[in-house]
Scaffold this motif. Structure first.
Motif, short mmCIF file in Angstrom:
data_model
loop_
_atom_site.label_atom_id
_atom_site.label_comp_id
_atom_site.label_asym_id
_atom_site.label_seq_id
_atom_site.Cartn_x
_atom_site.Cartn_y
_atom_site.Cartn_z
N LEU A 256 0.81 -1.22 0.00
CA LEU A 256 0.00 0.00 0.00
C LEU A 256 0.85 1.27 0.00
O LEU A 256 0.35 2.34 0.32
CB LEU A 256 -0.95 0.00 1.21
CG LEU A 256 -1.93 -1.18 1.30
CD1 LEU A 256 -2.71 -1.12 2.62
CD2 LEU A 256 -2.88 -1.18 0.11
N GLY A 257 2.11 1.12 -0.31
CA GLY A 257 2.98 2.27 -0.35
C GLY A 257 3.17 2.96 0.99
O GLY A 257 3.54 4.14 1.05
N GLY A 258 2.91 2.23 2.08
CA GLY A 258 3.08 2.80 3.41
C GLY A 258 2.02 3.80 3.81
O GLY A 258 2.14 4.48 4.84
N ARG A 259 0.93 3.88 3.04
CA ARG A 259 -0.09 4.90 3.32
C ARG A 259 -1.00 4.54 4.47
O ARG A 259 -1.57 5.43 5.11
CB ARG A 259 -0.94 5.13 2.06
CG ARG A 259 -0.17 5.81 0.93
CD ARG A 259 -1.07 6.01 -0.27
NE ARG A 259 -1.45 4.74 -0.88
CZ ARG A 259 -2.61 4.54 -1.52
NH1 ARG A 259 -3.50 5.50 -1.60
NH2 ARG A 259 -2.85 3.36 -2.06
N ALA A 260 -1.18 3.25 4.74
CA ALA A 260 -2.04 2.83 5.86
C ALA A 260 -1.19 2.67 7.11
O ALA A 260 -0.32 1.81 7.16
CB ALA A 260 -2.76 1.53 5.52
N ARG A 261 -1.44 3.49 8.11
CA ARG A 261 -0.68 3.46 9.36
C ARG A 261 -1.64 3.33 10.54
O ARG A 261 -2.10 4.32 11.09
CB ARG A 261 0.17 4.72 9.50
CG ARG A 261 1.32 4.82 8.50
CD ARG A 261 2.30 3.68 8.70
NE ARG A 261 3.42 3.71 7.76
CZ ARG A 261 4.26 2.71 7.59
NH1 ARG A 261 4.11 1.59 8.28
NH2 ARG A 261 5.25 2.81 6.73
N PRO A 262 -1.96 2.09 10.92
CA PRO A 262 -2.91 1.92 12.04
C PRO A 262 -2.31 2.36 13.37
O PRO A 262 -1.11 2.21 13.59
CB PRO A 262 -3.17 0.41 12.02
CG PRO A 262 -1.95 -0.17 11.41
CD PRO A 262 -1.48 0.82 10.38
N ALA A 263 -3.16 2.90 14.23
CA ALA A 263 -2.72 3.28 15.57
C ALA A 263 -2.62 2.05 16.47
O ALA A 263 -1.80 2.02 17.40
CB ALA A 263 -3.69 4.29 16.18
N SER A 264 -3.43 1.03 16.20
CA SER A 264 -3.38 -0.20 16.99
C SER A 264 -3.84 -1.38 16.14
O SER A 264 -4.70 -1.24 15.28
CB SER A 264 -4.26 -0.09 18.25
OG SER A 264 -5.63 0.01 17.89
N VAL A 265 -3.22 -2.54 16.41
CA VAL A 265 -3.60 -3.79 15.76
C VAL A 265 -3.59 -4.86 16.83
O VAL A 265 -2.57 -5.03 17.52
CB VAL A 265 -2.61 -4.18 14.63
CG1 VAL A 265 -3.09 -5.44 13.92
CG2 VAL A 265 -2.43 -3.04 13.65
N ARG A 266 -4.69 -5.58 16.99
CA ARG A 266 -4.73 -6.56 18.07
C ARG A 266 -5.70 -7.70 17.75
O ARG A 266 -6.59 -7.56 16.91
CB ARG A 266 -5.14 -5.90 19.39
CG ARG A 266 -6.50 -5.23 19.36
CD ARG A 266 -6.73 -4.35 20.59
NE ARG A 266 -7.99 -3.64 20.52
CZ ARG A 266 -9.14 -4.09 21.02
NH1 ARG A 266 -9.17 -5.27 21.62
NH2 ARG A 266 -10.25 -3.39 20.92
N TRP A 267 -5.48 -8.82 18.45
CA TRP A 267 -6.40 -9.94 18.39
C TRP A 267 -7.58 -9.67 19.32
O TRP A 267 -7.40 -9.08 20.39
CB TRP A 267 -5.72 -11.23 18.84
CG TRP A 267 -4.58 -11.70 17.99
CD1 TRP A 267 -3.26 -11.64 18.31
CD2 TRP A 267 -4.67 -12.33 16.71
NE1 TRP A 267 -2.50 -12.19 17.30
CE2 TRP A 267 -3.33 -12.61 16.31
CE3 TRP A 267 -5.72 -12.66 15.85
CZ2 TRP A 267 -3.05 -13.22 15.08
CZ3 TRP A 267 -5.42 -13.26 14.64
CH2 TRP A 267 -4.12 -13.55 14.27
N VAL A 268 -8.77 -10.12 18.94
CA VAL A 268 -9.95 -10.02 19.81
C VAL A 268 -10.69 -11.35 19.79
O VAL A 268 -10.57 -12.13 18.83
CB VAL A 268 -10.89 -8.88 19.38
CG1 VAL A 268 -10.23 -7.52 19.55
CG2 VAL A 268 -11.37 -9.08 17.93
N THR A 269 -11.44 -11.61 20.82
CA THR A 269 -12.17 -12.88 20.93
C THR A 269 -13.68 -12.71 20.77
O THR A 269 -14.42 -13.67 20.97
CB THR A 269 -11.88 -13.53 22.29
OG1 THR A 269 -12.27 -12.63 23.35
CG2 THR A 269 -10.40 -13.87 22.44
#
Length: 208
Positions: A110-123
């Motif tokens: 994605l050319g570095g355009r997507a920069r999430p503030a958080s990424v996590r597993w959820v149940t």
């Protein structure tokens, strides 16, 4: 003849009944190119009912019975690669690793355009594989993905990264995923999982 090496981190898988009727001598090891990761198939006369796989440096070694046909070989190589990747994905990817992986996928596709503030597993996501909140820059992946092949996890993660840029599923969204080479394979894998979950669970047969 020296014993076959052990399957490091992944045990042997028993064979279903094979349709192969060949009984010729076992050919030597065969190396199959797969992007930057090589796969070497080693046939053994000693093996009758199991297939195993392990990592050896920068390649994956798949051990199969000598009698196996070319079609059976290809099918079992795919099965074992998926199982080995699934085991590694389950062992390696915590929340921090998931965030790092998201950054690499964004840079690569994605050319570095997507920069999430958080990424996590959820149940608490049992009806979808992933979700995101663009306003917050947060991505959540269902824990049901844990243990699936890495390319499947990568696809879902990339899918949610793309949603940070395009909220809907229109043509512009799917164009963002065109550069990911395993989109169709990952979608097929997930569709297969969903289809299997919908199969009726029959009660065990009782002895007469």
């Amino acid at each position: 003849m020296p014993a076959d090496p052990p399957a490091h981190g992944f045990g042997e898988t028993p064979l279903r009944r094979a349709a192969d009727t060949s009984r010729g001598a076992a050919p030597g090891p065969k190396a199959l190119g797969s992007g930057t990761s090589a796969v070497e198939v080693r046939r053994s006369q000693r093996r009758r009912r199991t297939v195993s796989a392990y990592r050896e440096g920068d390649r994956t070694v798949v051990l199969i019975p000598a009698r196996m046909s070319a079609a059976e070989e290809q099918r079992w190589v795919t099965v074992m690669l998926d199982k080995l990747a699934a085991q590694e994905s389950k062992r390696m990817l915590g929340d921090s690793e998931l965030a790092e992986r998201a950054g690499r996928l964004s840079d690569q596709f994605l050319g570095g355009r997507a920069r999430p503030a958080s990424v996590r597993w959820v149940t608490n996501q049992n009806t979808r594989w992933g979700s995101c909140t663009p306003a917050e820059g947060s991505i959540r992946l269902s824990h049901r993905l844990q243990g699936m092949p890495e390319y499947v996890v990568d696809y879902v993660l990339l899918h949610e990264l793309a949603h940070l840029l395009v909220p809907g599923h229109g043509p512009s969204f799917w164009r963002l995923l065109e550069s990911y080479p395993r989109t169709e394979r990952a979608r097929g894998y997930l569709e297969g999982v969903v289809a299997a979950e919908r199969l009726p669970h029959l009660p065990p047969a009782r002895a007469e």
